[in-house]
Scaffold this active site. Structure first.
Site, PDB file in Angstrom:
ATOM      1  N   MET A 186       0.836  -1.198   0.000  1.00 17.17           N
ATOM      2  CA  MET A 186       0.000   0.000   0.000  1.00 17.17           C
ATOM      3  C   MET A 186       0.867   1.242   0.000  1.00 17.17           C
ATOM      4  SD  MET A 186      -2.789  -1.178   2.827  1.00 17.17           S
ATOM      5  CE  MET A 186      -1.552  -2.062   3.772  1.00 17.17           C
ATOM      6  N   GLY A 205       1.715   4.070   5.148  1.00 15.40           N
ATOM      7  CA  GLY A 205       2.557   3.199   4.357  1.00 15.40           C
ATOM      8  C   GLY A 205       2.727   1.815   4.950  1.00 15.40           C
ATOM      9  N   SER A 206       2.448   0.758   4.198  1.00 13.90           N
ATOM     10  CA  SER A 206       2.471  -0.567   4.797  1.00 13.90           C
ATOM     11  C   SER A 206       2.273  -1.657   3.754  1.00 13.90           C
ATOM     12  CB  SER A 206       1.380  -0.657   5.852  1.00 13.90           C
ATOM     13  OG  SER A 206       0.173  -0.141   5.334  1.00 13.90           O
ATOM     14  N   ARG A 207       2.104  -2.880   4.263  1.00 18.80           N
ATOM     15  CA  ARG A 207       1.936  -4.039   3.400  1.00 18.80           C
ATOM     16  C   ARG A 207       1.160  -5.104   4.172  1.00 18.80           C
ATOM     17  NH1 ARG A 207       7.349  -7.406   1.554  1.00 18.80           N
ATOM     18  NH2 ARG A 207       6.532  -9.478   1.960  1.00 18.80           N
TER      19      ARG A 207
END
Length: 223
Positions: A97, A185-187
Site C-alpha cells: 500500500m 505506508g504498509s503491506r
C-alpha cells in the site's frame, strides 16, 4: 467517510491548517510566499484526508473466494515456508500500500479467529524481503469452512508507526468487514494453502474486499 482511527488526526490537521492559512493571510505581506505556503498546507491537508478515508463497500461474500484484505499492488506471489503458525509450505501473496491507497484492513474470509498476535519490530521499507519477519507486524489466522486456516499479516513500513488490529481469538468475523488499520505506508501478506487457485498477477492493482486473490480449485473446475 473517514476511518475512526484517523478522526483525531483529521480534526487536529484541519484546525492546524486553517490556523496557518489565516496567519499567513494576515501576517505575511509578500504575495508569492503567502500563496505558496497556503497552497502547500492545503495539499498536506488533502493528503491526510485521503489517507484516512474509509469508503463503504458492498461485499459479495463467498466461502469459495479469498478477497484482498487491502487496496494496493501485488508485489509477491511465491511458495514459502511459513514459520510462525503453520510451519509448512504456503503460497504467500503480498499487497503493498502506497500512502495514496486506502489503508483499511478488511477480513479476506469469513470464519473464526484462531490466532491473533502483535510483534514489535523494525521499520524497513514495506517491500523489503525481510519486512514480513523483521518489521512491526500483527498476524491473524481465520479458520474457514472451505480453506481451513488462512493467515494474514499486517506489516508496518518505513513510515508506519502504528498497526491497529481488531481481531480477537474466538471471534466470528465476516469477509469484507473492518479488521484494522495501518498508518502511513504498509503491506499485508496472505499465507494460503498450496491447493488453492491464485487469481491475481504480480504488479496487479487490487481493491480491498472486492478483488478475488484466490479461489477453491473445485470452484475453478466447475467453471
Amino acid at each position: 467517510m473517514f476511518h475512526k482511527e484517523g478522526q483525531r488526526i483529521v480534526l487536529a490537521s484541519f484546525f492546524i491548517c486553517c490556523s496557518i492559512i489565516l496567519l499567513a493571510h494576515f501576517f505575511i505581506e509578500l504575495p508569492l510566499i503567502k500563496i505558496s505556503l497556503q497552497i502547500t498546507v492545503l495539499l498536506l491537508l488533502v493528503l491526510i484526508l485521503q489517507f484516512f478515508r474509509n469508503p463503504k463497500r458492498i461485499v459479495k461474500r463467498d466461502f469459495d473466494d479469498i478477497l484482498s484484505p487491502v487496496d494496493g499492488k501485488v508485489v509477491v506471489i511465491e511458495e514459502v515456508e511459513e514459520t510462525e503458525y503453520f510451519h509448512d509450505r504456503r503460497i504467500q501473496v503480498s499487497v503493498f500500500m502506497s500512502p495514496i491507497n486506502v489503508h483499511v484492513t478488511r477480513y479476506p474470509v469469513s470464519g473464526v479467529v484462531n490466532y491473533s498476535k502483535y510483534h514489535p519490530g523494525k521499520y524497513l521499507v514495506a517491500w523489503h524481503p525481510k519486512s514480513s519477519e523483521l518489521n512491526e507486524r500483527t498476524s491473524v489466522v481465520v479458520h474457514t469452512p472451505k480453506f481451513g486456516d488462512i493467515l494474514y499479516r499486517q506489516i508496518a513500513g518505513a513510515m508506519a508507526r502504528r498497526i491497529v488490529n481488531y481481531a480477537e481469538v474466538g471471534e466470528h468475523v465476516h469477509q469484507g468487514e473492518d479488521a484494522g488499520f495501518i498508518k502511513f505506508g504498509s503491506r499485508v501478506d496472505l499465507f494460503l494453502p498450496l491447493d488453492c487457485g491464485i487469481t491475481v498477477k504480480l504488479n496487479q492493482n487490487v481493491i480491498g474486499a472486492k478483488t478475488c486473490i484466490a479461489t477453491a480449485l473445485d470452484k475453478n473446475e466447475e467453471n
